[in-house]
Design a protein around this motif. Structure first.
Motif, PDB file in Angstrom:
ATOM      1  N   TYR A 116       0.651  -1.193  -0.212  1.00  0.00           N
ATOM      2  CA  TYR A 116      -0.022   0.212  -0.015  1.00  0.00           C
ATOM      3  C   TYR A 116       0.881   1.142  -0.024  1.00  0.00           C
ATOM      4  N   ASP A 117       0.472   2.137  -0.668  1.00  0.00           N
ATOM      5  CA  ASP A 117       0.819   3.706  -0.815  1.00  0.00           C
ATOM      6  C   ASP A 117      -0.227   4.604  -0.390  1.00  0.00           C
ATOM      7  N   ASN A 118       0.027   5.310   0.631  1.00  0.00           N
ATOM      8  CA  ASN A 118      -0.734   6.207   1.079  1.00  0.00           C
ATOM      9  C   ASN A 118      -1.102   7.386   0.128  1.00  0.00           C
ATOM     10  N   MET A 119      -2.163   7.314  -0.561  1.00  0.00           N
ATOM     11  CA  MET A 119      -2.521   8.430  -1.747  1.00  0.00           C
ATOM     12  C   MET A 119      -1.462   8.279  -2.724  1.00  0.00           C
ATOM     13  N   ARG A 120      -1.501   7.233  -3.304  1.00  0.00           N
ATOM     14  CA  ARG A 120      -0.508   6.756  -4.282  1.00  0.00           C
ATOM     15  C   ARG A 120      -0.703   7.466  -5.536  1.00  0.00           C
ATOM     16  N   ALA A 121       0.695   8.077  -5.829  1.00  0.00           N
ATOM     17  CA  ALA A 121       0.729   9.160  -7.021  1.00  0.00           C
ATOM     18  C   ALA A 121       0.424   8.539  -8.385  1.00  0.00           C
ATOM     19  N   TYR A 122      -0.528   9.318  -9.121  1.00  0.00           N
ATOM     20  CA  TYR A 122      -0.981   9.092 -10.408  1.00  0.00           C
ATOM     21  C   TYR A 122       0.095   9.271 -11.539  1.00  0.00           C
ATOM     22  N   LEU A 123       0.383   8.294 -12.376  1.00  0.00           N
ATOM     23  CA  LEU A 123       1.385   8.295 -13.367  1.00  0.00           C
ATOM     24  C   LEU A 123       0.961   8.570 -14.601  1.00  0.00           C
TER      25      LEU A 123
END
Length: 638
Positions: A116-123
Motif C-alpha cells: 500500500y502507498d498512502n494517496m498513491r501518486a498518479y502516473l
C-alpha cells in the motif's frame, strides 16, 4: 378477573408487536442474502498483482443490471462463503433496485496483494507494465464488464472519504464503461485535507496515523495495525504534557503498537505514514505528487460526476469543493454537479431522520431526501436511463444552513454574488468601511493555548466542534472578537471567504486562525434535545466556517519563511465555501486567534526548519498583533 384478562391481552399485544418488529428487522437484515449471490474473486492487474474483489449479483437474471463499484482501503469484509453484508450500495433504494454491487480492497490493503502507498501518486505517462490507482480501476472495470453475468455494460463508482478519493481516481483516463461517478467527501490532497490544513498538522488525528502507515505485504482478513493508547480522557492535557511533536515518535514504533519487532531503537520510526509526515513538513514533491486535484483535466466528458460534501465536514471539506471546481474549470462539456448539505463527515449516507451536527439541529429527513431524490436519480439516469445531460437534477443543490432550506442553482457559486470587504475595526467592531489603522495586541501563551472545544474528552477524529458554541473562546483574552451590529435584514454568504489579515509578532513564527460565527439573538428559544446541558440557544455562537494557516506558508507552501519580528505582514487565509444566511436579528462575528489546541499542533512561535523535530527550548510565548486595516472578503448573495 377482568384485570387479569386485560393484563393477558396487553401482554399478548406487546409480544405480538415485539415479534412483528423483530420479523421486520430480520427481513430487512436478510434482504441482501435473499436477493443477491456473493462471489469473491482476485482480479489480476496489468503488473500481475491481484486485487481481492467481492461481487454481489442479483438473483433476478431476467434483465441486465448496471454495476456499482466501491474501491476501499477499509476492507470489503465480510470475507468467506456465505458471509454477506446486510446493506450494499450507496443507499437502500439502489440496493433494492437490484444493481450489481462490487467492493474491492485496494492494492496492499486487507485481502489484496501488493504494498500500500498512502494517496498513491498518479502516473500520467505509464509504461505497459506500470500501474497506479487509475490503471487498477481501469483494469478492474474491464474485467467486470467482460466477466460478470447479466451486466448491462454501464458502471458507476461511489465512495465516502478515502473511498471517495478512489471514486475521483476512477474518472481520470476513465474506462469507456464508466458512465457515472459520485466522489463524496473525497480526499483531494493530504496537505489540505484530513491530516493537514494549510500546512498545520491536525494533531487531533494522530491516533489514526497507524491505520494508514503500518506496513503489510501479504493479504490478511484481520487488522494488522494497532492504535496508540492514550492514558488520559483529557486530550488537551495529554498533548500539552507530551510537549514537542517529536515526543510522539514512540507511539509509532512497532514495539509500542503491540506488533512483534526485535529492534529496540527508541528513535526509530516504523510507521511509514508518520515518517512521511515528519520528514516532509513542507509541500514538497512527495505531497505534490499525491495530490489529485491538478489531474482533473483528464476527466472525459463521457463520465457524469456528482460531487457530494458536508458543509460541516471536519475531515474533508477542501476535497469535494476543489474537486467540483477543478472538473468544472477543465471540463466545459462535462456533466458535473455539486450537492452541499448540512452534514458532518458522511452523514448523508445514514438513515436517521433528525439531522444534527453536534449541538445544532438542521431539520428532518435531509439525508433520506438526498438518497431518494438526488443520489438514486443520478445513478439511475446515467446507468439505466438514456444518460443525457437532462437528468432533471440541478447543477448545484445546496443547503442554506442559516435558513435551513435547500436551494438549486445553475452554477456554483451563484451568479448573483458580489465580493464585499468587512474590516476588523477597533472596539470589537466588524464594519463595512475602514475606520482607522490601529494595532490590537494579544499574548499567545504557549503553556495555555486556546482549546478548540470546551468538552473534556478524547476523540479519534473530531467532528462536533464544527458547529460548537464559540462563547468559551470569545471570552478569552487571546482571542480577538469583531462583530456587526444586530442585522436589520438577512445577510447571505454563498461561496468562499478570504481573510486578508495584516499582522505582526514579536517572534519569528505563528499560526493564524479565523472563525466566522453566527451570533444568535439573546431571546432565541429554539433549544433542542441534543443541546448540551450547559448550553442554551440564547446568544449561541454558531461556528459557520473556520480555518488555520501556518504562518510560515503565507507566501508559499513549498518554500516556508520566518516572520521578521514586529514587522507588519500580510497573511491571507482562504476559508472554504459556505452557504449561510445570517438572519435578521442575528450578528456576524469574526474571531482571530493563534492557537487551536489540540486540533492543530502547537507552533513553537520561533522559526525552526522542521516543527516535527523542534525541541522544548524552541517553544516561546509571544505577543501577536492584528491591524485594523485587516478585512474579511465575503461572497455575498444579492
Amino acid at each position: 378477573m377482568k384485570k387479569l384478562l386485560l393484563l393477558t391481552i396487553l401482554s399478548l399485544f406487546l409480544i405480538s408487536s415485539c415479534n412483528s418488529t423483530i420479523e421486520k428487522a430480520q427481513k430487512k437484515d436478510t434482504f441482501v442474502a435473499d436477493n443477491y449471490t456473493k462471489k469473491e474473486v482476485d482480479i489480476a492487474m496489468r503488473d500481475g498483482v491481484k486485487l481481492h474483489t467481492t461481487i454481489y449479483t442479483p438473483k433476478d437474471n431476467s434483465k441486465k443490471h448496471p454495476i456499482l463499484m466501491q474501491r476501499t482501503p477499509y476492507s470489503s469484509a465480510p470475507y468467506g462463503e456465505g458471509k454477506m453484508k446486510t446493506k450494499i450500495g450507496p443507499n437502500v433504494h439502489l440496493m433494492k433496485e437490484l444493481n450489481i454491487v462490487v467492493y474491492q480492497d485496494v492494492r496492499g490493503r486487507w485481502m489484496s496483494e501488493g504494498v500500500y502507498d498512502n494517496m498513491r501518486a498518479y502516473l500520467p505517462n505509464k509504461t505497459a507494465k506500470q500501474s497506479d490507482e487509475v490503471s487498477d480501476t481501469y483494469d478492474t472495470i474491464d474485467w467486470l464488464v467482460k466477466n460478470v453475468e447479466n451486466n448491462n455494460g454501464n458502471v458507476g463508482t461511489w465512495g465516502i472519504s478515502y473511498p471517495g478519493h478512489y471514486a475521483t481516481i476512477s474518472t481520470i483516463d476513465a474506462h469507456p464503461a464508466l458512465k457515472a461517478a459520485s466522489p463524496q467527501a473525497c480526499i483531494g490532497d493530504f496537505f489540505f485535507d484530513d491530516f493537514h490544513h494549510n500546512g498545520a498538522f491536525m494533531l487531533s488525528y494522530f491516533r489514526a496515523i497507524s491505520l494508514f502507515g503500518t506496513y503489510k505485504d501479504t493479504p490478511t482478513d484481520s487488522a494488522w495495525y494497532s492504535f496508540p493508547k492514550m492514558d488520559s480522557q483529557d486530550q488537551y492535557q495529554f498533548f500539552l504534557d507530551k510537549g514537542p511533536l517529536k515526543n510522539l515518535n514512540e507511539y509509532f514504533q512497532y514495539d509500542k503498537l503491540d506488533v512483534a519487532n526485535t529492534e529496540k531503537d527508541k528513535n526509530r520510526i516504523d510507521d511509514f505514514f508518520w515518517k512521511e509526515i515528519t520528514e516532509h513538513p513542507n509541500y514538497d514533491s512527495v505531497w505534490q505528487s499525491k495530490g489529485i486535484i491538478k489531474h482533473l483535466d483528464k476527466v472525459p466528458s463521457t463520465v457524469a460526476t456528482m460531487i457530494v460534501g458536508g458543509e460541516f465536514d471536519a475531515e474533508d471539506l477542501y476535497g469535494p469543493l476543489e474537486t467540483y471546481k477543478a472538473i468544472e474549470k477543465h471540463g466545459k462539456e462535462n456533466y458535473n454537479t455539486l450537492v452541499f448539505g448540512p452534514w458532518d463527515h458522511g452523514k448523508w449516507a445514514r438513515s436517521t431522520v433528525e439531522n444534527y451536527v453536534g449541538n445544532y439541529y438542521f431539520g428532518d429527513s435531509i439525508s433520506l431526501k438526498f438518497q431518494s431524490d438526488i443520489e438514486t436519480k443520478f445513478f439511475n439516469h446515467f446507468l439505466k436511463g438514456n444518460g443525457d445531460k437532462n437528468s432533471g437534477l440541478p447543477e448545484a443543490y445546496v443547503f442554506d444552513s442559516g435558513k435551513k432550506e435547500w436551494k438549486s442553482y445553475d452554477v456554483w457559486p451563484p451568479k448573483n454574488t458580489v465580493k464585499e470587504n468587512w474590516f476588523l475595526s477597533a472596539n470589537q467592531e466588524l464594519t463595512s468601511d475602514k475606520k482607522s489603522t490601529e494595532k490590537i495586541n494579544f499574548i499567545s501563551d504557549i503553556k495555555h493555548p486556546v482549546p478548540y472545544s470546551e468538552d473534556i474528552k478524547t476523540v479519534f477524529t473530531p467532528r462536533k466542534y464544527m458547529t460548537d458554541d464559540q462563547r468559551f473562546a470569545a471570552r478569552r483574552p487571546d482571542v480577538l472578537v469583531f462583530e456587526t451590529e444586530v442585522l436589520t435584514e438577512n445577510f447571505t454568504l454563498a461561496g468562499d471567504i478570504l481573510a486578508k489579515l495584516k499582522v505582526a509578532t514579536t517572534g519569528s513564527a505563528a499560526d493564524w486562525i479565523v472563525k466566522v460565527i453566527d451570533v444568535h439573538p439573546a431571546d432565541s428559544e429554539e433549544n433542542n434535545q441534543k443541546l448540551q446541558d450547559h448550553l442554551k440557544m440564547s446568544n449561541y455562537h454558531l461556528m459557520v466556517r473556520s480555518e488555520v494557516l501556518r504562518g510560515r506558508f503565507r507566501n508559499s507552501f513549498e518554500h516556508p519563511e520566518p516572520f521578521i519580528p514586529n514587522k507588519k505582514t500580510d497573511v491571507n487565509i482562504k476559508l472554504q465555501d459556505v452557504f449561510h444566511t445570517f438572519k435578521k436579528g442575528h450578528k456576524v462575528q469574526i474571531q482571530v486567534q493563534s492557537t487551536w489546541f489540540p486540533l492543530i499542533d502547537l507552533n513553537p512561535q520561533t522559526y525552526v526548519d522542521n516543527i516535527y523535530k523542534a525541541d522544548e527550548k524552541d517553544f516561546k510565548t509571544q505577543t501577536h498583533s492584528v491591524f485594523t486595516d485587516s478585512c474579511i472578503e465575503f461572497s455575498v448573495l444579492k
